[in-house]
Enzyme design. Structure first.
Site, PDB file in Angstrom:
ATOM      1  N   HIS A 146       0.922  -0.773  -0.346  1.00  0.00           N
ATOM      2  CA  HIS A 146      -0.221  -0.392   0.083  1.00  0.00           C
ATOM      3  C   HIS A 146       0.483   1.339   0.213  1.00  0.00           C
ATOM      4  CE1 HIS A 146      -3.267  -2.378   1.729  1.00  0.00           C
ATOM      5  NE2 HIS A 146      -3.174  -2.962  -0.487  1.00  0.00           N
ATOM      6  N   ASP A 157     -13.394 -13.076 -11.978  1.00  0.00           N
ATOM      7  CA  ASP A 157     -12.554 -13.841 -11.979  1.00  0.00           C
ATOM      8  C   ASP A 157     -11.377 -12.452 -12.784  1.00  0.00           C
ATOM      9  OD1 ASP A 157      -9.466 -15.641 -11.693  1.00  0.00           O
ATOM     10  OD2 ASP A 157      -9.220 -14.440 -14.120  1.00  0.00           O
ATOM     11  N   GLY A 158     -10.183 -11.819 -11.748  1.00  0.00           N
ATOM     12  CA  GLY A 158      -9.577 -10.600 -11.900  1.00  0.00           C
ATOM     13  C   GLY A 158      -8.567 -10.867 -13.098  1.00  0.00           C
ATOM     14  N   SER A 170      -6.716  -1.836  -0.874  1.00  0.00           N
ATOM     15  CA  SER A 170      -6.372  -1.050  -1.330  1.00  0.00           C
ATOM     16  C   SER A 170      -7.454  -0.057  -2.523  1.00  0.00           C
ATOM     17  CB  SER A 170      -5.187  -2.033  -2.361  1.00  0.00           C
ATOM     18  OG  SER A 170      -5.869  -3.152  -2.975  1.00  0.00           O
ATOM     19  N   HIS A 211      -7.241  -8.440  -6.764  1.00  0.00           N
ATOM     20  CA  HIS A 211      -8.487  -9.268  -6.100  1.00  0.00           C
ATOM     21  C   HIS A 211      -8.324  -8.302  -4.692  1.00  0.00           C
ATOM     22  CE1 HIS A 211      -5.402 -12.252  -8.520  1.00  0.00           C
ATOM     23  NE2 HIS A 211      -5.601 -12.574  -7.758  1.00  0.00           N
ATOM     24  N   ASP A 219      -2.685  -8.884  -6.717  1.00  0.00           N
ATOM     25  CA  ASP A 219      -1.652  -9.259  -5.612  1.00  0.00           C
ATOM     26  C   ASP A 219      -2.640 -10.847  -4.678  1.00  0.00           C
ATOM     27  OD1 ASP A 219      -4.365  -7.493  -4.910  1.00  0.00           O
ATOM     28  OD2 ASP A 219      -3.791  -7.465  -3.028  1.00  0.00           O
ATOM     29  N   GLU A 248     -13.652  -9.230  -7.538  1.00  0.00           N
ATOM     30  CA  GLU A 248     -13.580  -9.668  -6.754  1.00  0.00           C
ATOM     31  C   GLU A 248     -14.296 -11.464  -7.115  1.00  0.00           C
ATOM     32  OE1 GLU A 248     -12.570 -12.659  -3.902  1.00  0.00           O
ATOM     33  OE2 GLU A 248     -11.154 -11.035  -3.827  1.00  0.00           O
TER      34      GLU A 248
END
Length: 308
Positions: A19, A164-165, A113, A42, A185, A131
């Site tokens: 971060h 799905d990211g 984030s 994510h 991430d 997510e």
């Protein structure tokens, strides 16, 4: 892997590295008036309640963000009292992140984030969050519907995707704004994440060569080979389109690998930043000694290197 819940680790040393890097990248991008797009593949809960029984079970925030806030609690402009001698410049660079964390810490919360990006972005910027965990995305949507704790919020409207990211990032880049950053991430509990991250970043960089891509990765002794292979693939892809290195590898190890045994094997983490913004390398060299001193033990180490 859908079994992973980040609330057990919210506010730990890995979050701090991730971060602070994100805050510096956003700060650089926001110096220009033209809008930007931020992707978070994510996103998790978006913001974390540190009184939750899961967070209290591991209590990683106590040795993470709360320790860092205590280390800089009495920092005043132009002084280094109560902080490590090398942290005077670091304090100024960390100030936006620490100020935000203090606001949330006062209510026993830690901003993930998505919340950090939402607090910093302007009304004409775009924030795309992905997510795929059904319970986590429900919490994320509630979080994004609730006004942030920062008074200076300018009503950027996050777009939350239950998908799905990696797929979201491939499908929605390049952004219409042109400028922006993608944060990736994953938990890396699924070993396929190493290869999927490399493939995704290479594909996105090819489609969006001017975009900043920031990848968080764990320092795990038993995954050193997979990590090295992933970073080499990403660096090679970036080098194929550039005449000078554009990939920055940032690492913070708060302990030595030998000290992490059994189930607790994460001794540090790294950030691999493709198309890293101007001065990020110098800024991280100022910040990391202070983070290592505040968060690590006598074996703490840090590094900042360009690759490719």
């Amino acid at each position: 892997m859908l079994s992973y819940e980040h609330i057990y680790h919210a506010g730990n040393h890995a979050d701090i590295l991730k971060h602070t890097t994100l805050t510096l990248i956003l700060g650089r991008l926001l110096k220009k008036e033209t809008p930007i797009t931020v992707y978070d593949t994510h996103a998790g809960f978006g913001c974390y309640d540190l009184t939750d029984t899961r967070a209290r079970k591991t209590n990683e925030a106590e040795t993470g963000i709360r320790r860092l806030l205590r280390a800089f609690a009495d920092e005043a402009p132009g002084t280094t009292e109560h902080t490590p001698p090398q942290s005077a410049e670091a304090a100024a660079l960390l100030a936006p992140y620490l100020a935000l964390c203090r606001i949330y810490s006062a209510q026993d919360r830690y901003p993930g984030s998505p919340e950090i990006a939402r607090a910093m972005l302007r009304g004409n910027d775009r924030l795309l969050l992905s997510e795929r965990h059904p319970q986590a995305v429900a919490v994320l949507r509630d979080t994004m519907r609730t006004p942030p704790l920062t008074a200076a919020h300018t009503a950027v409207k996050p777009h939350v995707h239950f998908r799905d990211g990696y797929e979201m990032l491939r499908a929605l880049t390049p952004p219409a704004t042109g400028r922006g950053v993608a944060l990736i991430d994953p938990s890396f509990e699924d070993t396929s994440d190493f290869s999927v991250c490399a493939d995704t970043i290479c594909a996105v960089h090819k489609r969006w060569p001017n975009g900043i891509i920031a990848l968080w990765y764990p320092l795990l002794e038993h995954r050193a080979t997979e990590t090295a292979r992933m970073k080499q693939q990403i660096a090679s892809c970036a080098a194929a389109t550039q005449t000078e290195p554009i990939v920055l590898d940032i690492q913070l190890a708060v302990q030595s690998p030998a000290e992490k045994t059994g189930l607790a094997k994460l001794y540090g983490s790294g950030m691999l930043v493709v198309r890293f913004p101007y001065q990020l390398d110098d800024q991280m060299r100022m910040i990391l000694p202070a983070l290592a001193a505040a968060l690590g033990n006598e074996h703490a180490q840090w590094s900042v290197e360009t690759c490719g």
